[in-house]
Design a protein around this motif. Structure first.
Motif, PDB file in Angstrom:
ATOM      1  N   ILE A  82      91.881  19.145 -15.568  1.00  0.00           N
ATOM      2  CA  ILE A  82      90.584  18.462 -15.498  1.00  0.00           C
ATOM      3  C   ILE A  82      90.603  17.363 -14.447  1.00  0.00           C
ATOM      4  N   LEU A  86      88.303  17.082 -11.088  1.00  0.00           N
ATOM      5  CA  LEU A  86      87.387  15.950 -10.919  1.00  0.00           C
ATOM      6  C   LEU A  86      87.744  15.079  -9.722  1.00  0.00           C
ATOM      7  N   ILE A 164      80.662  13.506 -17.701  1.00  0.00           N
ATOM      8  CA  ILE A 164      82.083  13.838 -17.677  1.00  0.00           C
ATOM      9  C   ILE A 164      82.923  12.575 -17.841  1.00  0.00           C
ATOM     10  N   TRP A 165      82.519  11.491 -17.174  1.00  0.00           N
ATOM     11  CA  TRP A 165      83.314  10.272 -17.288  1.00  0.00           C
ATOM     12  C   TRP A 165      83.283   9.732 -18.720  1.00  0.00           C
ATOM     13  N   ALA A 167      83.150  11.544 -21.378  1.00  0.00           N
ATOM     14  CA  ALA A 167      84.101  12.372 -22.128  1.00  0.00           C
ATOM     15  C   ALA A 167      85.538  11.959 -21.823  1.00  0.00           C
ATOM     16  N   LEU A 168      85.827  11.637 -20.565  1.00  0.00           N
ATOM     17  CA  LEU A 168      87.170  11.167 -20.216  1.00  0.00           C
ATOM     18  C   LEU A 168      87.494   9.857 -20.931  1.00  0.00           C
ATOM     19  N   VAL A 205      83.337  17.990 -21.587  1.00  0.00           N
ATOM     20  CA  VAL A 205      83.695  18.243 -20.187  1.00  0.00           C
ATOM     21  C   VAL A 205      83.343  19.684 -19.805  1.00  0.00           C
ATOM     22  N   THR A 208      79.522  20.214 -19.621  1.00  0.00           N
ATOM     23  CA  THR A 208      78.916  19.548 -18.469  1.00  0.00           C
ATOM     24  C   THR A 208      79.216  20.291 -17.173  1.00  0.00           C
TER      25      THR A 208
END
Length: 380
Positions: A82, A86, A164-165, A167-168, A205, A208
């Motif tokens: 991932i 990214l 996404i951020w 989720a990170l 993630v 998205t």
């Protein structure tokens, strides 16, 4: 004319191969992730062999094997893939300069080294586990900060990147919870870390990236095709998957099936609106649609499981459930006693190991022994 210094007998030297791997973030981190997949498969296979044939058993891991497998695969192995993706696409999505080696090499090195230490801790070196998790968390934090800098410069205009951020960041919380569990021994933290890894990190993630990239690929492969990726679908997915996560963390299993059914319907509608059957002639695109099709199937099975659970709970009277629990406890008491005798004869001490997490703790301070297992560890 002399051959380039990187070549020896027509082959790349090790230093040149490393340079090629480190030439782009996705190369380096994908290679590390693929290596992690193979190593995890080898370790898990060895563990299962040892469960079946005790003479081939690995040393007892510092945490239950299932937990270690869940943390290692979700956060460390898949995390490498991932972050590799990214750190490559975030600058492209927001028209910013690409990351250099000094940015992504530390991320790859810390997460992969953390994974290797974690794997070593499960193979006879238990003191390395904490170092492995902390090193992974360090690499994770650096990666998140790099991506946040890109978001900050962009002004937050790309909602896919924001999703996404987020989720990170949730994944970082889950990883920190597991690190805290290693200090405190509170199994609820490990349980939460595993669930956050699935429903707070990986699923958002994946959803998205699919929301952004699958319609883009379809339009590129089929000229004139409209891209279907409305924002309300992704927002609804977030709301429902967080509701599922909260239900899991609260052990509210009787209330999960309506959420899972809604997720199955939402993702099924989402998949259908992509008109996947029109892409069957383009194999790569068809594979992407087939992969996403498992999402409504999985949530449908979750909903069915939850409905069966509710039916069983409602269908039994309190007396029947009490009788069943008593019978279960008596049977497990006999199994525990037999295990104690057998392990003692083998020169091992008997300890309680929390291998099953689902109902390990109903309320703080009340451990349910019928949902734990007793394991033997060598004396001395």
């Amino acid at each position: 004319m002399n051959a380039p210094s990187e070549l020896r007998d027509g082959t790349l030297t090790p230093s040149a191969m490393l340079a090629l791997l480190a030439a782009a973030p996705h190369r380096l981190l994908f290679f590390a992730g693929a290596s992690g997949v193979l190593l995890s498969m080898a370790w898990w296979a060895a563990w299962l062999v040892g469960v079946r044939w005790s003479a081939l058993a690995l040393p007892p891991p510092p945490v239950p094997a299932g937990w270690a497998h869940a943390i290692g695969m979700q956060y460390q192995v898949l995390g490498l893939f991932i972050f590799g993706f990214l750190l490559t696409v975030f600058p492209r999505w927001m028209d910013q300069p690409a990351f250099g080696r000094r940015h992504y090499v530390p991320v790859a090195g810390a997460i992969f080294a953390g994974y290797l230490l974690t794997l070593a801790s499960l193979s006879g070196f238990p003191l390395l586990l904490h170092s492995g998790v902390v090193l992974t968390l360090l690499g994770w934090t650096v990666g998140c900060l790099l991506l946040l800098r890109v978001l900050w410069r962009d002004g937050g205009s790309q909602y896919h990147a924001l999703s996404i951020w987020a989720a990170l960041a949730l994944g970082g919380v889950g990883l920190a919870m597991f690190a805290r569990y290693l200090h405190s021994g509170d199994a609820r933290l490990a349980f939460g870390a595993i669930k956050i890894g699935t429903f707070g990190f990986l699923l958002p993630v994946y959803a998205t990236v699919a929301h952004r990239m699958v319609p883009f690929f379809a339009q590129a492969a089929i000229p004139g095709r409209a891209m279907y990726r409305p924002g309300w679908i992704l927002a609804s997915f977030w709301v429902l998957v967080l509701a599922h996560l909260m239900g899991e963390l609260a052990h509210a299993y009787a209330w999960l099936w309506p959420v899972d059914l809604a997720l199955a319907v939402l993702t099924g509608y989402w998949w259908w609106r992509w008109q996947p059957l029109r892409t069957r002639g383009i194999r790569l695109l068809w594979v992407l649609h087939l992969a996403f099709a498992w999402l409504p199937v999985a949530f449908g099975l979750y909903a069915l499981q939850g409905a069966i659970y509710v039916h069983q709970q409602v269908g039994e009277s309190g007396t029947e459930r009490h009788h069943k629990r008593n019978c279960q406890q008596r049977n497990e008491a006999r199994e525990i006693d037999a295990a104690r005798v057998r392990l003692s004869h083998d020169g091992m001490d008997v300890v309680l190991g929390a291998e099953r997490v689902l109902h390990l703790v109903d309320t703080p301070g009340h451990a349910r022994h019928d949902d734990c297992i007793w394991v033997g560890v060598p004396r001395g």
